[in-house]
Design an enzyme around this catalytic site. Structure first.
Site, short mmCIF file in Angstrom:
data_model
loop_
_atom_site.label_atom_id
_atom_site.label_comp_id
_atom_site.label_asym_id
_atom_site.label_seq_id
_atom_site.Cartn_x
_atom_site.Cartn_y
_atom_site.Cartn_z
N LYS A 147 -1.30 -12.08 5.61
CA LYS A 147 -2.07 -12.63 6.71
C LYS A 147 -1.71 -14.10 6.96
CE LYS A 147 -5.89 -9.45 5.78
NZ LYS A 147 -7.24 -9.31 5.20
N ALA A 158 -2.24 11.63 14.68
CA ALA A 158 -1.28 12.04 13.64
C ALA A 158 -1.87 11.77 12.26
CB ALA A 158 0.04 11.30 13.81
#
Length: 441
Positions: free
Chosen positions: A213, A51
């Site tokens: 993170k 996609a």
């Protein structure tokens, strides 16, 4: 008597969302390593579709005819798709597409740190509900295997601290400032010319990328839900050549660190402290030797002790390596009709405010060069319970500056000290406040 269970697939078909620097490498590796992947998984793994936003956009790899589509939702919900890889990034439409994939019975591999740090629990709950996998090794530190060790290898241990360099752009900039004496703007420009920094580097240099993170690392390490909003964040745009030079004088180096740690609380339990900011660390510390755009994560646990994971923290091929590692795992689980570990948030620890975080500090103060100033400055530290480890004067006359390194104190104590210093007649300016981490080996 015939079983009501659906037959296991003789091949596994993968939908890839996104075909940028990482997605294109995932597509390439799926093709080039098809035979090895089939042997490792136990069945062929085939590309079902990719996609993209635009069919005519230039790409690093050639996608086979008929596999490109702009209908991402249609692709992830197709009956012939078993696994979904999401590497488009951002919050939407990534969240909706991952949820649609899970709800239609697909296992998902994602590299989306921003989404996991903002709304990970929603995704984990959706995966749990349908009994499918949600894996995300590539979301932190690129090719470095750090999430799986935290989730699996150290599952029988108690992790107490995770200290890491998790953004290659900022590490490159600070490394250049240290090795060449360059200022921040000059080092950033070089990083952009070499492709290590984006045209708009805000997410990196202001610490947003590292904070996402850090939230993921803290959640895994301490079995508690931590979001990006829980992470105290400072970037490196205010780090000066003088800060870096001062660190050098202390046999230290400046790094942007993601720091996740357990801290004792008054009730005898423990809470989570998570922060991202530049800090001085001794050159003898293992993280000090991490150069250029590399990443490293230093883990401390009660039984295993100190562990360090090092390697390339970004880039299409390194990140795709982590994606493919997850893909092999979820594919094996699909064939075995099982699933891996999901979210582990049983500890449900509170997240401490930054004011309660304890560390050491390096404070540079422009002062009048006259008798009694040092005593007055020392008194300001003492009034707020901040003990001084070392103090030195640099320059004379109008260039006089005191450089103070404290013993451990809380962030709130240090902030109050800086406020007092800033209001003193003998202090022209508090020019720099930087945290000091690690103990010289």
């Amino acid at each position: 008597m015939e079983s009501d269970k659906p037959a296991l697939p003789d091949r596994l078909r993968v939908a890839v969302l996104g075909c940028g620097s990482v997605g294109s490498q995932v597509v390439r590796l799926l093709d080039e390593q098809a035979r090895d992947l089939a042997a490792r998984v136990g069945a062929p793994v085939e590309l079902a579709g990719v996609a993209v936003r635009r069919l005519d956009a230039p790409r690093d790899v050639e996608v086979p005819d008929g596999l490109l589509t702009t209908d991402a939702t249609g692709l992830v919900t197709r009956d012939d798709v078993d696994l979904v890889v999401e590497v488009i990034g951002g919050i939407e439409p990534a969240r909706s597409l991952i949820l649609a994939a899970l709800e239609s019975g697909k296992s998902v591999v994602t590299a989306n740190k921003a989404l996991l740090a903002e709304d990970g629990p929603t995704l984990f709950e959706a995966a749990e509900k349908v009994g499918r996998d949600l894996y995300y090794e590539a979301a932190v530190a690129g090719a470095i295997p750090i999430l799986r060790p935290l989730r699996e290898s150290l599952a029988g241990d108690k992790v107490t601290r995770v200290l890491g360099i998790v953004n290659g752009t900022t590490n490159f900039i600070l490394d250049r400032m240290d090795t060449s004496g360059a200022g921040f703007a000059e080092a950033l420009e070089e990083a952009q010319e070499l492709g290590y920094a984006e045209a708009d580097p805000t997410a990196d240099v202001e610490g947003f990328d590292a904070a996402a993170k850090a939230a993921i690392l803290a959640s895994l390490a301490f079995h508690s839900r931590v979001t990006a909003n829980d992470v105290y964040r400072e970037g490196i745009s205010e780090v000066t050549a003088a800060d870096v030079a001062s660190a050098r004088d202390m046999s230290s180096v400046v790094k942007l660190l993601a720091i996740c740690e357990l801290r004792p609380t008054d009730d005898g339990q423990s809470a989570v402290a998570v922060r991202v900011h530049p800090a001085m660390i001794p050159r003898s510390h293992p993280l000090a030797s991490v150069r250029e755009a590399y990443n490293a994560v230093f883990v401390e646990s009660e039984a295993a002790g100190q562990l360090m994971f090092y390697g390339p923290g970004a880039g299409g091929a390194p990140t795709a390596s982590a994606v493919l590692g997850d893909l092999v795992t979820v594919a094996r689980n699909r064939l075995a009709e099982t699933r891996g570990a999901g979210e582990s948030a049983y500890a449900d620890r509170a997240v401490l405010p930054m004011g309660e975080t304890v560390t050491r500090y390096h404070v540079a103060i422009d002062v009048d060069d006259r008798a009694g100033v040092l005593a007055a400055v020392a008194m300001a530290f003492s009034e707020h319970g901040v003990s001084i480890q070392t103090v030195r004067q640099e320059g004379r006359g109008e260039d006089a500056q005191l450089v103070v390194v404290s013993h451990e104190s809380s962030d709130a104590q240090l902030a109050a000290t800086v406020a007092t210093l800033s209001g003193m007649d003998a202090v022209r300016e508090v020019t720099s406040v930087m945290r000091v981490e690690g103990i010289a080996e």
